[in-house]
Design an enzyme around this catalytic site. Structure first.
Site, PDB file in Angstrom:
ATOM      1  N   THR A  67       6.377   9.132   4.020  1.00  0.00           N
ATOM      2  CA  THR A  67       7.359   8.260   4.404  1.00  0.00           C
ATOM      3  C   THR A  67       8.503   8.901   4.637  1.00  0.00           C
ATOM      4  OG1 THR A  67       6.475   7.120   2.971  1.00  0.00           O
ATOM      5  CG2 THR A  67       8.287   6.580   3.000  1.00  0.00           C
ATOM      6  N   THR A 120       8.360   4.095   6.710  1.00  0.00           N
ATOM      7  CA  THR A 120       6.918   4.733   6.545  1.00  0.00           C
ATOM      8  C   THR A 120       5.902   4.104   7.126  1.00  0.00           C
ATOM      9  OG1 THR A 120       5.469   5.636   5.049  1.00  0.00           O
ATOM     10  CG2 THR A 120       6.205   3.082   4.467  1.00  0.00           C
ATOM     11  N   ASP A 132      -2.943   1.320   0.441  1.00  0.00           N
ATOM     12  CA  ASP A 132      -1.728   0.893  -0.150  1.00  0.00           C
ATOM     13  C   ASP A 132      -2.299  -0.063  -1.282  1.00  0.00           C
ATOM     14  OD1 ASP A 132      -0.193   3.260  -0.056  1.00  0.00           O
ATOM     15  OD2 ASP A 132       1.561   2.024   0.172  1.00  0.00           O
ATOM     16  N   GLY A 162       7.476   9.702  -0.539  1.00  0.00           N
ATOM     17  CA  GLY A 162       6.715  10.494  -1.332  1.00  0.00           C
ATOM     18  C   GLY A 162       5.881   9.709  -2.175  1.00  0.00           C
TER      19      GLY A 162
END
Length: 629
Positions: free
Chosen positions: A440, A458, A482, A527
């Protein structure tokens, strides 16, 4: 902890000519720049030429007037600054910088991904957000990442490097919506600097080379990716010039035809073909699962406006991104807990810092437990956002913190039901959340009229899913990883399981902090899940620990996320790290956490722009009219 008032915090702001910078932006002349003229078009051409210079120096801190840009990359920062110098506003500059990052930071961001755009409008003094998060195909179900043969979750790498992991990209739609709503430049004009950088090239640095090298096994298994990023079978050498003419052509196509081409035209067809028929090399060492994305999935994409999250912290208004991002809610909840639990006592600086850091570690763990249990796509999940950010819930959660001992981890989530008592109800503990990559990128921009953008974008993992769309020059995302692969919340429903057209939960936390309705800070970071703690710790450093913004960004980091607490070596070795370990905090060492960019605003348009001095190779901060300290 000796609590700082806003006036005290502002007294720490960067001085101008020996005087304290007062936290008050000038009244904007207007929130939008004048429309481009014929002369402006000539200036744009000059801007594009400037942005095409190949070797650009970096500086981590810049001070001055007229607007500022901070990104991880000097080409992107300079592209944004040139837009500001040519009369564009913060939104125009943010899109130009983001497009350039798609060229020079293609393993972290690009038009094959998505992100969250947070904007402060100086004319109305309101904060707005755009949700550019990727969406799952209509064919997706809760079993998206379960092996049909076994019913077990796929190994992460197998899920990532596949067509299954690709969400419908949201970045082009985000750019167009932002420009249409608040910008003054067309998309065609804003893409000019990035097109020039892609065509003329830029000098490869160690970060670019190493990101290819760490993905070389994956990149080599796809013909299109191998051709672009592994010329002669290896990563391009540091100091060589890297060009991406396919991406330049793709940007020119978008500039000419608009984002409709991306969601309805030949680019949409190319994306779908790549997802459904991955360009696997004949000599690849892996089997790659295809995805089920269709052209109808792209045609149906929307980047909606969302209500920003908002909490008050010691008189400051902290705004960030709401669901499907968990960044704003988790940072906001943790700030509410900190404001409740930090004592108003004096003591040595070392003892105050230790107490503040201990409280930060505990508040973050509590907020992460609530994030995992309750936050998901608000269009498909009932997210109790108002309760998660309520002071009553914060007080109930803060009651569990002891300033002289450490909570056993992982802590269970609370119950944000509106009925709060001291040390009230807790839900059963759960197994934890999903995997999130550390990639990202984030950029922060301001202009001379007082508008501010905080934008995180990202493609998920470094290198996304590894597939370059053939002949188009951009990588696809693996954002759907995700999602939770399988239920994580025990008997409670998991808000982050896959579903048709659902947006996976994110941790991105682009943040803007106001004082008396005017900008004070803007910040964010890449992160994965450490984004939340990077933003939170930077705010703690600046507002509670007396650091100036450059010091607050550069300070060693620790990332408490309930099930795990990672820390940089310098934090573990510090006096505070040793003292916290002696209390019972346990740290897992990691080389670096985050790569923040931030702005701080003073009187009469004065701004301090800050990027990382060393993390991820160091970032780049610039202002339109620089001045000395």
């Amino acid at each position: 902890m000796m609590r700082r008032t806003i006036a005290a915090a502002v007294a720490l702001a960067t001085s101008v000519a020996g005087g304290s910078a007062v936290l008050a932006a000038p009244a904007p002349e207007h929130a939008r720049a004048a429309p481009a003229s014929a002369a402006g078009a000539d200036e744009t051409s000059r801007s594009a030429k400037l942005a095409g210079r190949r070797d650009v120096p970096k500086q981590a801190v810049a001070r001055g007037y007229g607007g500022a840009v901070s990104t991880v990359d000097p080409h992107a920062t300079r592209a944004g600054i040139e837009v500001l110098r040519r009369g564009g506003n913060a939104v125009d500059a943010a899109v130009a910088a983001a497009a350039t990052l798609g060229v020079t930071e293609p393993f972290s961001a690009g038009i094959g991904g998505g992100g969250f755009f947070v904007y402060y409008d100086a004319r109305t003094r309101r904060v707005h957000t755009i949700d550019g998060r990727e969406t799952a195909p209509a064919a997706a179900t809760e079993r998206l990442f379960l092996d049909p043969a076994t019913g077990e979750p796929l190994p992460f790498e197998e899920a990532r490097v596949s067509g299954l992991s690709v969400g419908v990209p949201g970045t082009p739609a985000t750019w167009q919506r932002a420009l249409d709503t608040w910008g003054t430049w067309s998309l065609r004009r804003a893409l000019g600097p990035a097109i020039r950088v892609a065509r003329r090239g830029f000098v490869v640095d160690e970060t670019f080379r190493s990101q290819i090298a760490q993905n070389a096994d994956i990149f080599d298994d796809f013909t299109s990716t191998r051709e672009l990023y592994l010329p002669h079978g290896r990563p391009p050498a540091v100091g060589s010039v890297f060009r991406n003419r396919d991406l330049a052509a793709t940007y020119r196509l978008l500039a000419r035809e608009g984002v409709e081409e991306f969601y309805h035209g030949t680019l949409a067809a190319a994306i779908v073909n790549t997802v459904r028929k991955p360009p696997v090399a004949p000599d690849a060492n892996r089997a790659v699962r295809p995805g089920a994305m269709t052209v109808e999935d792209l045609a149906g994409y929307d980047a909606p406006f969302r209500r920003p999250t908002h909490v008050r912290y010691e008189g400051l208004d902290v705004y960030s991104m709401g669901p499907p991002s968990s960044g704003g809610s988790t940072v906001g909840e943790a700030l509410n807990i900190l404001e409740t639990v930090l004592p108003r006592t004096t003591g040595s600086r070392a003892s105050r810092e230790r107490l503040a850091l201990h409280a930060y570690l505990e508040a973050s763990a509590l907020a992460f437990a609530d994030r995992d249990r309750y936050v998901g796509d608000p269009d498909q999940v009932d997210v109790p956002l108002d309760e998660l950010l309520s002071q009553g819930f914060a007080e109930e959660r803060a009651c569990h913190i002891r300033l002289d001992e450490v909570l056993p981890k992982p802590v269970p989530p609370g119950v944000p039901d509106g009925e709060y008592n001291p040390c009230g109800a807790q839900a059963p503990p759960a197994r934890g959340g999903q995997h999130e990559g550390p990639s990202t990128t984030h950029l922060t921009v301001s202009d001379r009229w007082g508008n501010v953008v905080s934008y995180t974008l990202t493609i998920e993992a470094t290198g996304g899913n590894g597939m370059v769309v053939p002949d188009r020059g951009f990588l696809l995302n693996n954002e759907l990883t995700d999602f939770s692969f399988a239920p994580t919340q025990g008997d409670a429903p998991d808000p982050n399981l896959p579903g048709p057209r659902k947006r996976p939960r994110s941790s991105m936390a682009p943040t803007i902090v106001l004082a008396d309705g005017r900008p004070f800070l803007a910040l964010g970071s890449p992160g994965g899940a450490t984004i939340i703690t990077t933003v939170l710790q930077t705010l703690l450093n600046r507002l509670e620990l007396g650091m100036g913004l450059p010091e607050a960004v550069a300070a060693p980091r620790v990332s408490p996320r309930n099930a795990v607490t990672q820390a940089e070596p310098a934090f573990i070795a510090s006096a505070q790290g040793r003292a916290l370990a002696a209390m019972g905090h346990q740290f897992s060492e990691i080389e670096e956490i985050g790569a923040a960019t931030a702005l701080e605003f003073g009187r009469r348009g004065y701004v301090v722009a800050v990027a990382e001095p060393t993390r991820r190779g160091g970032g780049s901060a610039m202002v339109v009219h620089p001045v000395g300290r």
